[in-house]
Design an enzyme around this catalytic site. Sequence first.
Site, PDB file in Angstrom:
ATOM      1  N   SER A 182      28.637 -87.013 -56.295  1.00  0.00           N
ATOM      2  CA  SER A 182      27.399 -86.334 -56.551  1.00  0.00           C
ATOM      3  C   SER A 182      27.484 -84.812 -56.410  1.00  0.00           C
ATOM      4  O   SER A 182      26.622 -84.088 -56.898  1.00  0.00           O
ATOM      5  CB  SER A 182      26.324 -86.841 -55.586  1.00  0.00           C
ATOM      6  OG  SER A 182      26.675 -86.528 -54.249  1.00  0.00           O
ATOM      7  N   SER A 225      31.561 -88.376 -52.753  1.00  0.00           N
ATOM      8  CA  SER A 225      30.832 -87.283 -53.409  1.00  0.00           C
ATOM      9  C   SER A 225      31.407 -85.896 -53.173  1.00  0.00           C
ATOM     10  O   SER A 225      30.977 -84.930 -53.812  1.00  0.00           O
ATOM     11  CB  SER A 225      29.360 -87.296 -52.975  1.00  0.00           C
ATOM     12  OG  SER A 225      28.686 -88.341 -53.629  1.00  0.00           O
ATOM     13  N   LYS A 259      25.386 -77.394 -51.183  1.00  0.00           N
ATOM     14  CA  LYS A 259      24.811 -78.474 -51.977  1.00  0.00           C
ATOM     15  C   LYS A 259      23.328 -78.597 -51.631  1.00  0.00           C
ATOM     16  O   LYS A 259      22.937 -78.427 -50.466  1.00  0.00           O
ATOM     17  CB  LYS A 259      25.550 -79.773 -51.643  1.00  0.00           C
ATOM     18  CG  LYS A 259      25.197 -80.961 -52.522  1.00  0.00           C
ATOM     19  CD  LYS A 259      26.022 -82.180 -52.086  1.00  0.00           C
ATOM     20  CE  LYS A 259      25.740 -83.411 -52.913  1.00  0.00           C
ATOM     21  NZ  LYS A 259      26.515 -84.574 -52.438  1.00  0.00           N
TER      22      LYS A 259
END
Lengths: 471, 470, 94
Positions: free
Chosen positions: A139, A163, A64
């Site tokens: 997210s 997330s 990420k």
Amino acid sequence: MAPVVDTLRLTAEDAIGLVQRGDVSAGELHAAYLEAIEERDGELHAYLRTVEEADGASIPIALKDVISTRGVETTAGSRILEGYVPVFDATVAARCRAAGLTLLGKTNTDEFAMGSSTENSAWGPSRNPWDPALVPGGSGGGTAAAVSAGLAPWGLGSDTGGSIKQPSALCGNVGLRPTYGSVSRFGVVAFASSLDQIGPVAKTVRDVALLYSIIAGRDRCDSTTVELPEEVRLPEDERVDGLRIGVPRQLADLDAIEPGVRAAFERSLELAEELGAELGECDLPLSYRYGMPCYYLVAPAEASSNLARYDGVRYGLRTEADTYDGMVERTRDDGFGPEPKRRIMLGTYALSAGYYEAFYGQAQKVRTLLIREHREALEPFDVIATPTSPAVAFPIGDKAADPLAMYACDLLTIPSCLAGLPGLSIPCGLSDGLPVGLQLLGPQFGENTLFRLGHALERALGFDTVPERLR
Amino acid sequence: MSAWEPVVGLEIHVHLKTRTKMFCRCPVGFGAGENTQTCPVCLGLPGALPVINRRAVEWTIKLGLALGCEIRGHAVFARKHYPYPDLPKGYQISQYDLPSCVDGKVILPSADGDREIGIVRAHLEEDAAKTVHVGGRTGRIGGADYSLIDFNRGGTPLVEIVTAPDIRSADEAKRFLQLLRQTIVELGISDAEMEKGALRADANVSVRPAGSNELRTRTELKNMNSFTFIARGIEAEVERQVGVWESGGEVRQETYDFDAASGKLTPRRAKEEADDYRYFPEPDLVPVEPPAELVERLRGELPEPPGARIERLEGTLGLERSSVLVTGGLDRLWEETVAAGAEPVQAANVIANALMGAGVDPGSVSATELARLVDARDRIPRAAFDEAVSKLGEPGFSADPYLTQEAVSDESELEPVIARVLEANPGEVEAYRGGKDGLLGFFVGQVMKETQGKANPRVVSELVKAKLSA
Amino acid sequence: MAISRDEVLHVARLARLALTEDEVDRLTTELGAILEAVGVVAELDLVDVPPTEHPLDVVNVWGEDEPHESLPLDDVFANAPAREGDLFRVPPTV
Ligand SMILES: [Mg+2]
Ligand SMILES: [Zn+2]
């Protein structure tokens, strides 16, 4: 030339086997994923950037874009970090490298990991591999979409209020949010320090456990990490005799849970019973009423502080002005998108003179109650089970204009995050053709139990993680 | 003036001389190239996290113990937010509502008995980086074209000590700081050199009618960088406030900056917005809970406090002399010199004046040789004595060659010189006869000058006295 | 739980955000709604409840006072928007 491997179905464990047996080389494996990305990521936008060459190691991994990678641009999905190239690796990135994993690319995220749909990325939304009209969750929607669409065997996300777990649920992956303190946050762009945890996303529970064993443990650069009290065990058992599962009574009254989600959840509970688990009811009344309000005070307060360093002085965007104050204020206005601004404002307000006690102070007291409530609820049980997300993936744009509707996506994942507890999401079926996630919560450092139950259920459920439209 | 009583509290920042910074392991030290002592942590790069310096914590506890503080079993670092380019994270990490050391007191020996100065707290924090303002008419902030930042100093450990408003005069503030400085130096935790900014003091000043207990509006004096300036600054501010009250005005809460160049206090421009630091517990760090064994071990390492030593020497030397010796770090040499046979007051005077005046490091002086010199002080020529003192610090120094020289004590040799001096200064002679005894030293000095320091000053003094009283 | 436009402007100054007029208007509405939602925490009587200081029950984590290598200057300034010599340059602070 036909691809060497079918990245859509390949698990990390299988990939390791292929490379170890010499069936494919590390370079071929890397190339196969790059080819898949070439083919499908134009539509999905899971990646913000890829690394073209394997650096001699073996199994590829997606990280990420909040995870600092030396020499590879890391933006946290924000314009304010456009062009920022870290000069050091996050501890988790370094551990992956040391374990022989090679960076495939950086995946999309809501700006500063703030969001539940990946629509808040300054670089445009990612799309759900099961239906590109839908969000992949957030997210960490980029990592989840990448794993789901065979664009990476596994990846790392960060989870503050859901997330990792929520996008894993929406994309049909397995995702672990580890116990707070078990994985180093050093080098991970901070959102809310007392909540952020880094964790794996993969196709199987065993892959998740394996990756967790690589990244977990004390890091002397992160004062909030500890040595794991027991070694990570890769789960093997297909039965869970005697394992006690608590189901919160309050779920029955939560209208936000869609019927299809509820049905899949209940079927997986029945299956758990068939595998030998004992079911019972537990109580989390405060968690579902006050968890979200508490979270949306604590997390923005910490975020307002963590984001104070983006001032245009040492790195990142800078909008020139005649004075220092002017430069900082304009840089921040230009660099931050609407969601970080909203949370910076909310958090600054909650900490400011005259409001601290009523908001931040009160929220931290509520947090104490939520920690106690979870401890008591877990007393007679090994695991608490709930749906991960109350709803399946929703259309892009659906909730973008309504912050509160977006915040409600994390109703079920947030409370245990506030309590610092681990949570594993596994796919447990489909609702309207879209994946439903089952959330398994345990006590601090109870990951091995979550893996054991998750693995047994995964085997029994036989969920096909490849999106129907890609099969 | 006597109808008003000054009420002064001090806030002192002390740089700890740890090898590394407070929250990262960058080296601390002067003289390194700009920004070469920086890392992701002290540059506030995304994702960097602080790690507490264990030695800084231990030294803070040690200082707290030396200041008679209670050592808290649970101390917490907080984030203090304010915007400035020298603060890379946008906040300073500092102990706030749960500091390591609270409720101490320091005994300050004074002319009118012991004075007790309360210590409200001593806490640990990180320093800001260094900003240089460039260009503009004056080179000062107000006129700068731009600023440049060196993060080497950023993140170095500081202890902040806050006293109660127990100080009652500028002189007392100065003496307290001198005592505190010496305490810190002797603990070995800081050089505490004000010139280098390793010890910085701010003063909160108010006045009230003598005898009352009220606390009136106070002003804050910042950035005073020497003991003398601190005393002067407080004195001037007390005078100003008394003037304001006496003319029927009202003292306003203000902050003044001390300007070293002009020696003046200038009011800081009022900010549009009041400070709002938005403190909250630093989530990247865990609490400090020093085990009792650690606190006891540190307590056992404390040297005898300088205040107690001043009291011990006071009977022999008087307050002034003993304070100078102790706060100058000279009392050990004095004790050894006296033990080696020197007369105590003479020894104190030689050490505090001649030795310090010559810039000799007291640590390198042989007490035995010093004692011999003190003993011979009146016997040998002044010039020889001064030269010997200036060489006391040299390795293997021996007083022998100086002790064989004799000062001129022969009256027949001295009397013509004395006569010449008295003749040349008729005004002084008249004044002396009129009762200005203090002029004796002047005459002696003139004679010493005439004889190039070879005369025995004690004999000269006797002769002058006899001559003038005749 | 409403928040006034002036309060939004005050908070924006604390947060160092130069908001446009539109942003101020929008945030006044949005923050009002969010504060209303999160304001339910006020309905609990928590006088005797200690605030959570840390989610982890750990104390005394520290490092030894041994220097590590600092960053080379190339790395220090790798991402610097404005460098002069070996210093970071910013507009004047007043
Ligand atoms: Mg301070
Ligand atoms: Zn550093």
